[in-house]
Design a protein around this motif. Structure first.
Motif, short mmCIF file in Angstrom:
data_model
loop_
_atom_site.label_atom_id
_atom_site.label_comp_id
_atom_site.label_asym_id
_atom_site.label_seq_id
_atom_site.Cartn_x
_atom_site.Cartn_y
_atom_site.Cartn_z
N ALA A 193 31.04 56.97 57.38
CA ALA A 193 31.62 56.50 56.11
C ALA A 193 30.55 56.42 55.03
CB ALA A 193 32.27 55.14 56.31
N PRO A 194 30.81 56.93 53.85
CA PRO A 194 29.80 56.89 52.77
C PRO A 194 29.66 55.50 52.17
CG PRO A 194 31.84 57.83 51.95
CD PRO A 194 32.05 57.62 53.42
N ILE A 195 28.54 55.28 51.52
CA ILE A 195 28.32 54.04 50.78
C ILE A 195 29.08 54.11 49.46
CG2 ILE A 195 26.61 52.58 49.66
CD1 ILE A 195 26.30 52.53 52.63
N VAL A 196 29.76 53.01 49.08
CA VAL A 196 30.47 52.95 47.80
C VAL A 196 29.79 51.91 46.94
CG1 VAL A 196 32.65 52.49 46.66
CG2 VAL A 196 32.63 53.64 48.86
N ARG A 197 29.32 52.31 45.76
CA ARG A 197 28.59 51.39 44.89
C ARG A 197 29.52 50.82 43.82
NH1 ARG A 197 26.51 47.69 45.21
NH2 ARG A 197 27.47 46.78 43.38
N HIS A 198 30.08 49.66 44.10
CA HIS A 198 30.91 48.97 43.11
C HIS A 198 31.11 47.55 43.57
CE1 HIS A 198 35.00 48.63 45.08
NE2 HIS A 198 34.28 49.26 45.96
N PHE A 199 31.72 46.71 42.73
CA PHE A 199 31.98 45.34 43.11
C PHE A 199 33.10 45.31 44.14
CE2 PHE A 199 29.39 44.59 39.65
CZ PHE A 199 29.12 43.25 39.51
N LYS A 200 33.14 44.24 44.92
CA LYS A 200 34.15 44.12 45.96
C LYS A 200 35.56 44.18 45.37
CE LYS A 200 31.86 43.59 49.83
NZ LYS A 200 32.05 44.50 50.96
N GLU A 201 36.51 44.53 46.21
CA GLU A 201 37.88 44.75 45.77
C GLU A 201 38.50 43.50 45.17
OE1 GLU A 201 42.17 46.05 47.64
OE2 GLU A 201 40.50 45.54 48.94
N ASP A 202 38.08 42.30 45.62
CA ASP A 202 38.71 41.09 45.13
C ASP A 202 38.07 40.58 43.84
OD1 ASP A 202 36.31 40.26 46.09
OD2 ASP A 202 37.10 38.64 47.35
N GLU A 203 37.19 41.38 43.22
CA GLU A 203 36.66 41.00 41.93
C GLU A 203 37.75 41.12 40.86
OE1 GLU A 203 33.78 39.85 40.64
OE2 GLU A 203 33.02 39.49 42.66
N ILE B 255 42.78 32.62 41.02
CA ILE B 255 43.29 33.56 40.02
C ILE B 255 43.03 34.99 40.45
CG2 ILE B 255 43.04 34.35 37.63
CD1 ILE B 255 44.51 31.69 37.98
N LYS B 256 41.85 35.25 41.02
CA LYS B 256 41.56 36.60 41.51
C LYS B 256 42.58 37.02 42.57
CE LYS B 256 36.57 36.39 40.73
NZ LYS B 256 35.24 36.39 41.38
N ILE C 277 36.86 31.47 27.07
CA ILE C 277 37.72 31.78 28.22
C ILE C 277 37.54 33.23 28.65
CG2 ILE C 277 40.14 32.07 28.91
CD1 ILE C 277 40.77 29.55 27.29
N MET C 278 37.42 34.14 27.69
CA MET C 278 37.29 35.56 28.04
C MET C 278 35.97 35.87 28.75
SD MET C 278 39.00 37.42 24.71
CE MET C 278 39.12 39.05 25.42
N ASN C 279 34.97 35.01 28.58
CA ASN C 279 33.67 35.26 29.20
C ASN C 279 33.44 34.46 30.48
OD1 ASN C 279 31.71 37.07 27.46
ND2 ASN C 279 32.99 35.94 26.05
N LEU C 280 34.37 33.57 30.81
CA LEU C 280 34.24 32.80 32.04
C LEU C 280 34.64 33.64 33.24
CD1 LEU C 280 35.72 29.32 31.01
CD2 LEU C 280 33.35 29.79 31.61
N GLU C 281 33.98 33.40 34.36
CA GLU C 281 34.39 34.05 35.59
C GLU C 281 35.68 33.40 36.09
OE1 GLU C 281 31.40 35.75 38.48
OE2 GLU C 281 30.35 33.98 37.75
N GLN C 282 36.53 34.19 36.67
CA GLN C 282 37.80 33.67 37.14
C GLN C 282 37.63 33.01 38.51
OE1 GLN C 282 40.37 37.06 37.02
NE2 GLN C 282 40.84 36.80 34.86
#
Length: 664
Positions: free
Chosen positions: A627-637, A341-342, A332-337
């Motif tokens: 606007a600068p580029i932001v390198r990260h996963f989307k906010e709804d991750e 749920i997100k 369960i801890m390794n499954l994507e949500q």
């Protein structure tokens, strides 16, 4: 004929299956037809099916002991009349030596054995086994005694640098990835990392691939500063290159000591211990193997409850029960949500609310878990946000159980229903008392039943000592503060962004029309945000945005209007990334403001020479920022998995470029 006699005969034969190039991320050590683990898996010399279609030697022995005095292979119908016609599997002894006896499934990556990777195979598994990086992965996962980086990255070596071991003689740590809080199967670090906490290899590779897709953006190609990931461990300055999979892998080193301990650990174990003995010997073990009674405290507490113990002893042995719980926990801890749920987590992660972290067994929760039906906590109102103690009448904290307790509860109820053949019985969540639609017997353990709240786990880590002594282990979750931290560290317009913007930074000077909040002219700017959906790029206080965000239930479904501009000048804000940024440039300029300046007509600041100048009437000129580029996963991750790293000095950027060239 007895099994041990048959084994001696079979082991005289050479293994016929070469597994050096075998790749199988779900290599099962049990018969998938019967569900039972193999006593001793073998192949027939005339069989042509390899991989994981084994013959159990015990079944062959039973065939030779029968009246027919022969054995027919269940996979290809080949008939065998001599026990010497079987040959052992070449992986079997390696598996026996390297893994815990109760391990049922492992993963094999280009012939190398690792713990079972229980993740989305398309996103995390396939990149790991792709031919494109095959040689690099094999090289990374090959242990060499003469490799100085491998020697320096072993857990016991790093523990000697940890101050805790000098005072406490023991370090306990969770096998959680620094990047995305999943359970670690293949522990890696940057070659320069000096901390015990590690990364999961599949998480880093997947992160790099998603980053590479964004490099198709020309603006991103021109900016070296977003092609790296800063190590997420506090105080560590290691930097992971993200511009190619090969370069990322070449910057990594595997902690083979930790890897071997994970493989040998009790299946599903999350907690590891580094001990310093009286003879100053440093040992790394998993918690359950190190414990005198080999019992997980949460699982045993559930088992030992009076109302459970009598029933459970009839249904399971304790070892079987504990292994089932821990294996399902790791799954369960390794499954994507799922998306639902997100969205539910996103609704509370920016709010201010109370979390109850007391488990069913009265212990403090370590891995907070709820069912998919548990309601989101009611956020505190503005007048309630400074309350120290929650009021029972109108502020109800959200209940959480530890994931092991929750899984133990479901396994218990499910097994009881199966034994009593109560096929219509349904499960009620013990926290919210909502009933699940599926019957207990039909239920499968996945992330559509219960979910591990990694967002809450991450935020509670810095407050563990305080939560421990609170009544009901209450945790004041301050989403407003966490959101502001994200703006300051993640969604930010920095001095470097301004100096890299060729359209506005020719002389390194920036102008501001006012030092007041756009929406409240009697308030000075504090924690200023820039709205890039506004043609005028107005600045307003974070508090104003948070109020509007809260009124919209922390969602952007219909967009949020943040400016008082005309509709033709200002569009609705539909997300944070790429539209709203924390203005670090303003903070840099304002801290150099002389006390006598009122700045009624605005001010100008020279970022290169650190000079502040008050503007006169008519001097202000609108500067259009990019606007600068932001390198990260989307906010709804599930959570923000890595922050973009901005180098504050040109010399530091040059140093990184030189380092990457040397690595290549």
């Amino acid at each position: 004929m007895l099994l041990h006699h048959a084994i001696r005969i079979v082991e005289k034969n050479q293994p016929i299956n070469d597994s050096s190039n075998l790749t199988n991320l779900d290599f099962k050590l049990f018969n998938q037809t019967t569900g039972k683990k193999y006593d001793y898996p073998v192949f027939g010399k005339q069989c042509n099916h390899f991989g994981d279609k084994f013959i159990d030697l015990q079944n062959a022995v039973d065939g030779f002991n029968s009246q027919e005095r022969q054995y027919q292979c269940p996979h290809c119908d080949q008939i065998y009349k001599e026990i010497s016609d079987f040959t052992p599997h070449d992986l079997f002894k390696k598996i026996q030596n390297e893994f815990h006896p109760q391990t049922n499934t492992i993963s094999i990556v280009h012939g190398i054995l690792v713990s079972h990777i229980k993740r989305n195979k398309k996103r995390f598994g396939d990149p790991l086994i792709s031919d494109k990086i095959k040689n690099s992965i094999i090289d990374l996962l090959t242990q060499r005694e003469d490799d100085p980086f491998q020697k320096a990255s072993q857990s016991t070596t790093l523990a000697q640098l940890d101050q805790r071991l000098k005072t406490e003689f023991q370090i306990q740590f969770q096998s959680m990835c620094l990047l995305d809080n999943v359970n670690i199967n293949i522990p890696v670090r940057h070659k320069d990392c000096k901390h015990i906490q590690a990364y999961e290899l599949t998480s880093l590779i997947s992160y790099q691939i998603e980053n590479y897709r964004d490099q198709k953006n020309n603006q991103l190609k021109q900016r070296d500063t977003v092609r790296y990931l800063k190590c997420q461990q506090s105080g560590c300055h290691s930097i992971f290159p993200l511009y190619s999979e090969i370069d990322l892998i070449n910057s990594l080193v595997v902690d083979f000591q930790f890897l071997q301990t994970i493989k040998k650990a009790y299946p599903g174990n999350q907690l590891y211990i580094i001990n310093k003995t009286i003879n100053n010997e440093i040992l790394l073990t998993d918690w359950i193997s190190n414990s005198t009674n080999t019992k997980d405290k949460f699982i045993y507490q559930y088992w030992a409850q009076k109302e459970n113990k009598i029933e459970l002893e009839k249904l399971f042995s304790y070892d079987e029960f504990q292994r089932n719980v821990l294996e399902k926990m790791a799954t369960i801890m390794n499954l994507e949500q799922p998306k639902a749920i997100k969205e539910k987590i996103n609704q509370y992660k920016n709010s201010i609310c109370w979390m109850k972290l007391k488990d069913y067994s009265n212990q403090m929760v370590e891995y907070p878990t709820r069912c998919v039906n548990c309601p989101i906590p009611k956020p505190l109102g503005e007048k309630q946000q400074d309350i120290i103690e929650p009021q029972q009448d109108n502020i109800k904290p959200l209940n959480n159980w530890d994931i092991r307790t929750f899984i133990a509860y479901i396994i218990h109820k499910k097994k009881k229903a199966e034994v009593k053949k109560q096929n219509t019985e349904k499960l009620k969540c013990p926290l919210c008392e909502n009933e699940f639609k599926k019957n207990l017997v039909q239920m499968q353990f996945n992330n559509e039943l219960i979910f591990y709240d990694a967002q809450l786990y991450q935020k509670m880590q810095n407050r563990l000592s305080d939560i421990k002594y609170e009544p009901d282990n209450l945790f004041e979750y301050r989403g407003k503060d966490y959101l502001l931290e994200n703006f300051k560290n993640l969604w930010k317009y920095s001095v470097e962004d301004f100096l890299n913007d060729e359209n506005v930074s020719e002389n390194g000077k920036i102008q501001y029309k006012t030092i007041k909040c756009h929406n409240f002219r009697d308030l000075y700017l504090k924690n200023p945000l820039i709205n890039f959906k506004c043609k005028n790029q107005i600045r307003f206080n974070f508090d104003y945005f948070y109020k509007k965000f809260q009124e919209n239930n922390f969602q952007f479904k219909n967009g949020i209007k943040l400016c008082q501009c005309q509709e033709t000048e200002c569009e609705l804000v539909t997300e944070i990334e790429g539209q709203l940024y924390y203005d670090h440039v303003y903070n840099e300029a304002y801290k150099n403001k002389p006390t006598h300046c009122n700045c009624d007509q605005g001010f100008e600041y020279d970022l290169k020479n650190k000079k502040f100048r008050e503007l006169k009437q008519g001097e202000y000129v609108m500067m259009k920022l990019i606007a600068p580029i932001v390198r990260h996963f989307k906010e709804d991750e599930q959570l923000e998995r890595g922050l973009s790293f901005k180098y504050q000095q040109q010399g530091q950027r040059q140093q990184i470029r030189q380092q990457s060239i040397m690595e290549q």
